[in-house]
Design a protein around this motif. Structure first.
Motif, PDB file in Angstrom:
ATOM      1  N   PRO A 169      -2.627  -6.188  -5.128  1.00 25.58           N
ATOM      2  CA  PRO A 169      -3.273  -5.320  -4.139  1.00 25.58           C
ATOM      3  C   PRO A 169      -4.113  -6.079  -3.133  1.00 25.58           C
ATOM      4  CG  PRO A 169      -4.435  -5.194  -6.222  1.00 25.58           C
ATOM      5  CD  PRO A 169      -3.236  -6.047  -6.462  1.00 25.58           C
ATOM      6  N   GLN A 200      -7.191   0.778   4.253  1.00 25.09           N
ATOM      7  CA  GLN A 200      -5.850   1.152   3.783  1.00 25.09           C
ATOM      8  C   GLN A 200      -5.705   0.832   2.303  1.00 25.09           C
ATOM      9  OE1 GLN A 200      -2.604  -0.366   6.081  1.00 25.09           O
ATOM     10  NE2 GLN A 200      -3.499   0.248   8.025  1.00 25.09           N
ATOM     11  N   GLN A 201      -6.231  -0.318   1.942  1.00 23.33           N
ATOM     12  CA  GLN A 201      -6.113  -0.729   0.556  1.00 23.33           C
ATOM     13  C   GLN A 201      -6.884   0.215  -0.354  1.00 23.33           C
ATOM     14  OE1 GLN A 201      -8.404  -2.395  -1.515  1.00 23.33           O
ATOM     15  NE2 GLN A 201      -7.096  -3.692  -2.819  1.00 23.33           N
ATOM     16  N   PHE A 257       0.825  -1.219   0.000  1.00 22.48           N
ATOM     17  CA  PHE A 257       0.000   0.000   0.000  1.00 22.48           C
ATOM     18  C   PHE A 257       0.850   1.256   0.000  1.00 22.48           C
ATOM     19  CE2 PHE A 257      -3.205  -2.635   2.624  1.00 22.48           C
ATOM     20  CZ  PHE A 257      -3.517  -3.386   1.510  1.00 22.48           C
ATOM     21  N   ALA A 304      -4.980   3.327  -0.803  1.00 25.95           N
ATOM     22  CA  ALA A 304      -3.906   3.148  -1.781  1.00 25.95           C
ATOM     23  C   ALA A 304      -4.460   3.247  -3.195  1.00 25.95           C
ATOM     24  CB  ALA A 304      -3.219   1.801  -1.560  1.00 25.95           C
TER      25      ALA A 304
END
Lengths: 372, 476, 334
Positions: free
Chosen positions: A160, A139-140, A84, A143
């Motif tokens: 990812p 968080q992903q 990330f 990103a």
């Protein structure tokens, strides 16, 4: 015009030859997947596409322009890292705004754009927080949001989903497809997971040891694997691969396996030049095996199926489907059944099965390449 | 009355001494160790060596003298730390003259009057010691009749100069042409040298790199004159006091306590004039003078390295300058009287600040040890040892030794040293001396580095001393 | 069967706790009279519940004798009229010396001098240390060797550094002055003016301690994950922005620690000053530590110097607490 062309890309890290001549072409708006196990060269390829890594040899052409030696900043791409790579000391808002601020965009525009992205990715409630306090999924999404916010024409995604739990992966796969459809950008997506590849990719390049083994649509990869490696990588449960020998006459080849022989597969013509006695591998999907009913075909010499006398060795229930591990003599093979059919069987039962020969593959045993 | 007391003292001491002698013979030889603190340099090293080689205690005791050689820069701190800590390590101390008041009032240094009174040899020594040394090294309060020490190494400042330059015919002629006077070379010529000539020397020998100098050319920038102008310890006061005294100024006079004042004395017009005179001459010195770090070791190094033609420095630092191992000009350096201030009558005033160190006894020793220590004093002050000391780089404190016809020729600076003795005075000996000295050195340093004028510096010194000494009850 | 106990440590806990059992054991050993009670004592002392305390006791006693007791003693002295050089017994003075010290313009002047040196020196150390850390973060030939060289000044003694620099600054012989004279024709007398002397000290101190700052900053720089730099590159951040937003946040905490630590240390600067300038010219570079030394060990104003030292100690304690606060905060961050 192709959006991204990679030609003969080589890269070594010391003794490790990470890429040994990768060629691929990604069309505009395509969802292109790089599939392969770890250390196959997926990440290295992506890093060279976006310019973090320099190629030893070969070319990267982007939007018709050779960018092999260009700076990272000169390429209109964004990348989502496996880790990330969020900036830990900034709020999520600042993380999302980061790529915009560099371009000198007006403050109000930045706020608007970030809010749009945040809304799309359902991050509105997290904007004031630091990434460390957000969940893995959030968080992903941050990103991804950071990669999307600049609206790049090419988006690179490096595994990812690897750092997410299974449920989240499943949801996010759908998310990616939706984003791709809505935003219409070109996506190059690296993953070791064939399910991700098959479910999302419009085309898939299968990497192995720094080389592309096969490129094609998911269907092509599934139905026409170029070798045992591709066949093994694509499809779940894994393909059944059975050692076999070429028998029969020159113009009427027969494939002999421990539990019987088969002919008239889609590979029949291609097999003809092979001398009798050649070592082969016979492959078929577990989905192409079904319990024999009396209405089924014959013993394999005539129509589409081959009958195998097998015994239930192991039962792996997977919810709606069940994998049955069977033994036919010394040979093991797998079969997938819907749950309601599988319920009839228990370990040790004799179960005659039919194999759908028209979907089977044949490979030369020595090289692993498909005969078709 | 006083006479009677003396007799009484002598009697008791005599009885005591007899008793000691008796015990000594009865108990036979005893091991006695005298620990002595001293600065680490030639004069003390010589004392230790000479002692080890020749000393035999008359008492028959086995007396050992163990020197604790302390490097000069730490000398005061180490001695002070030992004395005040109460460890009672030293039986004898080589003390700088200024300190004695501090440690006498602290109760560390032993008053010697009763021993002197009891011992004719000591009396003779006191009588033979030059009055300047008695005053500076032995008395506390200053110039009183209380005696505490004997000269270990009596030191004076003198001119060190380069014979090869000052006696060079070409240079002499050039000097004459430019300044009209004589470039001093002989003892007599130096004796006639005043500060005015000294300044001319400074100007005359200021040469740039590559200029002609004597028989050759200057390898580096070359300077005419230098004297101490350092901030540390007393490394400017010792020279500045000379100027102040020669100009008729004064320092605070502790002998006139409590009437003597500091304000109006220390900073009177004559003192300011003297200090200003000192400052004016610094411009002909090497640039280190501007930093206020041109101390006695720096000027010693400057002449040994051939960067300056003449300096004024202690005789005690002279031996290395004549040693080819240390000095590039060991063969060329010679010594002469210090310049002075020429009065209206044409006579030259040479008042200067005495240097050197007395050695003293400490108060915590047994009588036996004290007696043995005094025996060492007597041995050291005996003419043979004193003469030998003078031959090996020292100076004698005894007038009889200095009066010997061969004394002046023993070492090249002896003649000047002897002649200058009558011009020596000393700074204060009161316990406040260190604060006075430190503050004075700081103020002098400010003037030397151009932060203050001579007047401002002396005003600040006078005020500080007035306040300090008033608080201490020494000024009323 | 009773085994003779030959080793205190081998005595089991049970035996050493119950006198009866212990007697039982020792009765069968061949020891001279008196050995028994001695051994009992040792056993008592080194019994498991006491062993830990016994083992740290010597260190604690030393600490008390060498540190804590003198500290308390001097604290006490600061409330009495006392001169170490005098035989007069101390008299109670109350807060007289604290008042005297705090109202003494000289003290404030020395503190000001110290602050000037601290400000310049610490700033210089920060800048040079940071720059060096940025340099050493990269890989280049002879990096290790160069790093070792750069770290040496830190390991030299203060006195050695002081003497080096004093010689460098010497106007006649000194290399600095000779170099200056080569270009400008006249010797450099750096130590002749207040600011020249302050810079002389600052340069020496910064030379010695910049490597320390470098080490700390380098630790911070190394902890920045590479992928953040890559992300920043992909996000098209400029060099400066990348430094500001990615690098610096990782270094900030350590830099703050370096700042505080060096401030505390430089606040106490003594040796280098004492050797290079001895506080000169005049008193232009006399730091508070040099002043305390002078008052305490040259003037022997014991009470006054104790009072002053305690006021300084208070300042240092405040700074130290700040330092510890930031250390803890950083620990939480990581």
């Amino acid at each position: 015009m192709s959006h991204l062309i990679i030609q003969d890309l080589h890269k070594s890290f010391g003794d490790l030859r990470a890429l040994q001549g990768v060629d691929m072409v990604v069309e505009k708006g395509e969802f292109f997947v790089l599939l392969g196990p770890s250390a196959a060269g997926k990440t290295t390829t992506l890093r060279m596409v976006c310019g973090i890594e320099r190629a030893d040899q070969g070319r990267v052409v982007f939007d018709g322009e050779d960018v092999t030696g260009a700076e990272v900043r000169g390429r209109d791409m964004a990348m989502v890292f496996q880790t990330f790579a969020l900036y830990p000391h900034m709020t999520i808002f600042d993380n999302l705004a980061y790529p915009l601020r560099q371009s000198g965009m007006a403050k109000a525009d930045v706020v608007q754009r970030v809010n749009e992205v945040a809304e799309m990715l359902r991050l509105g409630h997290t904007l004031a927080r630091k990434p460390g306090t957000a969940s893995g999924g959030e968080q992903q999404r941050v990103a991804i949001g950071r990669a999307l916010v600049r609206r790049p024409s090419l988006l690179l995604l490096d595994e990812p989903l690897t750092n997410l739990d299974a449920k989240l992966r499943f949801d996010t796969r759908a998310e990616f497809k939706r984003l791709h459809r809505e935003l219409g950008m070109t996506i190059v997506y690296a993953t070791p997971d064939e399910l991700e590849a098959l479910s999302m990719g419009q085309r898939i390049a299968l990497l192995r040891g720094g080389r592309i083994v096969q490129t094609g649509t998911p269907d092509e990869l599934y139905t026409k694997p170029q070798d045992t490696y591709v066949a093994g990588m694509v499809g779940s449960p894994k393909v059944n691969l059975i050692p076999a020998i070429r028998r029969g006459a020159d113009d009427a080849p027969l494939v002999e396996m421990p539990f019987g022989a088969v002919q008239n597969g889609p590979w029949a013509d291609a097999l003809k030049p092979f001398p009798v006695g050649s070592e082969l591998i016979f492959g078929f999907r577990p989905h192409d095996v079904a319990p024999a009913t009396d209405t089924g075909g014959d013993d394999g010499d005539g129509g589409g199926t081959m009958r195998i006398a097998a015994k239930v060795h192991l039962i792996e229930p997977l919810g709606d489907v069940v994998i049955l591990d069977l033994t036919a003599g010394e040979t093991q093979l797998k079969m997938v059944l819907p749950e309601e059919q599988a319920i009839r069987y228990s370990v040790g039962d004799d179960v005659p099965v039919n194999l759908r020969v028209e979907n089977s593959f044949l490979f030369a045993r020595e090289t692993g390449t498909a005969i078709c | 009355m006083k006479h009677k007391l003396n007799i009484l003292g002598a009697l008791t001491a005599g009885i005591f001494a007899t008793g000691l002698a008796v015990t000594a013979t009865e108990v036979s030889a005893k091991d006695i160790v005298i620990n002595m603190a001293g600065p680490d340099w030639g004069p003390t090293r010589f004392l230790q060596e000479k002692f080890n080689k020749t000393y035999k205690a008359k008492s028959g005791n086995n007396v050992k003298l163990v020197f604790d050689f302390i490097p000069w820069p730490n000398f005061y701190d180490r001695v002070a730390a030992s004395l005040t800590s109460g460890e009672k390590k030293y039986q004898m101390v080589v003390s700088d003259s200024q300190w004695i008041g501090t440690f006498i009032e602290g109760g560390h240094f032993l008053k010697l009057n009763k021993y002197i009174d009891a011992d004719p040899t000591l009396q003779a020594i006191m009588k033979d010691t030059h009055p300047a040394f008695v005053e500076a090294y032995a008395t506390y309060p200053h110039k009183s009749k209380n005696y505490y020490g004997f000269p270990q190494f009596p030191d004076t400042k003198m001119t060190w100069f380069r014979k090869d330059l000052f006696c060079h015919a070409g240079e002499k002629a050039a000097f004459k042409a430019k300044f009209g006077g004589t470039l001093p070379c002989t003892y007599a010529e130096w004796k006639d040298t005043d500060w005015k000539t000294w300044a001319s020397i400074g100007e005359f020998f200021r040469r740039n790199k590559g200029d002609k100098l004597g028989d050759g050319v200057a390898a580096d920038d070359f300077y005419g004159i230098a004297y101490q102008a350092g901030k540390g310890l007393d490394f400017s006061s010792m020279q500045i006091n000379a100027f102040i005294w020669q100009h008729g100024g004064s320092i605070w006079d502790e002998a006139n306590e409590p009437k003597a004042q500091a304000v109006g004395v220390v900073n009177n017009a004559a003192s300011v004039k003297g200090f200003q005179h000192y400052l004016d001459l610094l411009k002909w010195s090497p640039p280190v003078a501007k930093t206020g770090q041109m101390d006695i070791f720096v000027i010693q190094e400057l002449i040994m390295q051939g960067k300056v033609a003449a300096i004024i420095n202690w005789a005690g630092l002279a031996p290395p300058a004549l040693d080819p191992k240390n000095s590039k000009h060991a063969k060329q350096i010679d010594f002469a009287l210090t310049p002075g201030l020429r009065g209206k009558d044409g006579k030259i005033s040479r008042w200067d600040n005495i240097g050197g160190q007395p050695f003293v006894l400490t108060t915590w020793n047994s009588d036996e040890v004290t007696m043995e220590a005094l025996e060492i004093v007597k041995w050291w002050m005996s003419p043979e040892v004193q003469l030998d000391f003078a031959k090996n780089g020292g100076e004698s404190g005894l007038m009889s030794v200095m009066a010997r016809s061969d004394y002046n020729s023993i070492r090249p600076w002896n003649r000047a040293h002897v002649e200058l003795l009558d011009w020596q005075k000393d700074v204060w000996h009161v316990p406040e001396f260190f604060e006075m000295l430190t503050q004075q050195q700081e103020e002098f340093d400010k003037a030397i580095t151009g932060q203050k004028t001579a007047k401002q510096a002396l005003d600040a010194i006078a005020k500080f001393q007035q306040d300090l000494l008033t608080e201490a009850g020494r000024i009323q | 069967m009773n085994k003779p106990v030959t080793n205190v440590a081998s005595a089991s806990a049970d035996l050493s706790r119950t006198p009866a059992a212990s007697n039982n054991v020792t009765d069968n050993t061949i020891t001279p009279a008196g050995g028994k009670s001695m051994r009992d004592f040792w056993q008592w002392m080194f019994s498991p519940e006491r062993r830990g305390a016994m083992l740290v006791a010597p260190a604690l006693i030393m600490l008390f004798l060498m540190n804590i007791f003198p500290l308390m003693w001097s604290f006490g002295l600061s409330f009495f009229h006392y001169k170490a050089s005098s035989i007069r017994p101390p008299r109670f003075a109350g807060f007289y010396y604290y008042e005297k010290v705090l109202t003494d313009p000289v003290v404030w002047e020395r503190l000001q001098t110290t602050a000037q040196i601290v400000a310049l020196s610490v700033l210089l150390q920060m800048v040079i240390g940071f720059a060096m850390a940025l340099m050493f973060e990269k890989k280049f030939p002879f990096r290790r060797e160069l790093l070792m060289l750069v770290l040496t000044p830190m390991m030299l003694s203060f006195v050695a550094v002081g003497v080096f620099f004093k010689l460098f600054y010497e106007p006649t012989f000194g290399i600095l002055s000779q170099g200056y004279a080569y270009f400008f024709g006249e010797p450099l007398t750096l130590l002749a003016t207040k600011w020249g002397a302050i810079w002389a000290i600052v340069i020496a101190d910064a030379w010695m301690w910049s490597p320390f700052v470098m080490l700390l900053v380098l630790a911070g720089l190394v902890s920045v994950p590479d992928y953040l730099y890559e992300a920043a590159a992909v996000d098209r951040a400029s060099w400066w922005r990348r430094f500001k937003t990615v690098t610096f946040p990782y270094v900030r905490g350590l830099l703050l620690l370096a700042l505080l630590f060096r401030t505390i240390e430089t606040f106490k600067i003594f040796d280098v000053v004492y050797i290079i300038t001895a506080g000169g010219p005049g008193t232009s570079t006399e730091t508070i530590a040099v002043y305390v030394y002078k008052v305490a060990f040259q003037f022997f104003k014991t009470s006054q110097s104790s009072a002053l030292s305690y006021i300084l100690l208070f300042v240092v304690i405040v700074l130290t607490n700040l330092y510890l606060y930031f250390v803890n905060r950083r620990n939480e961050e990581i």
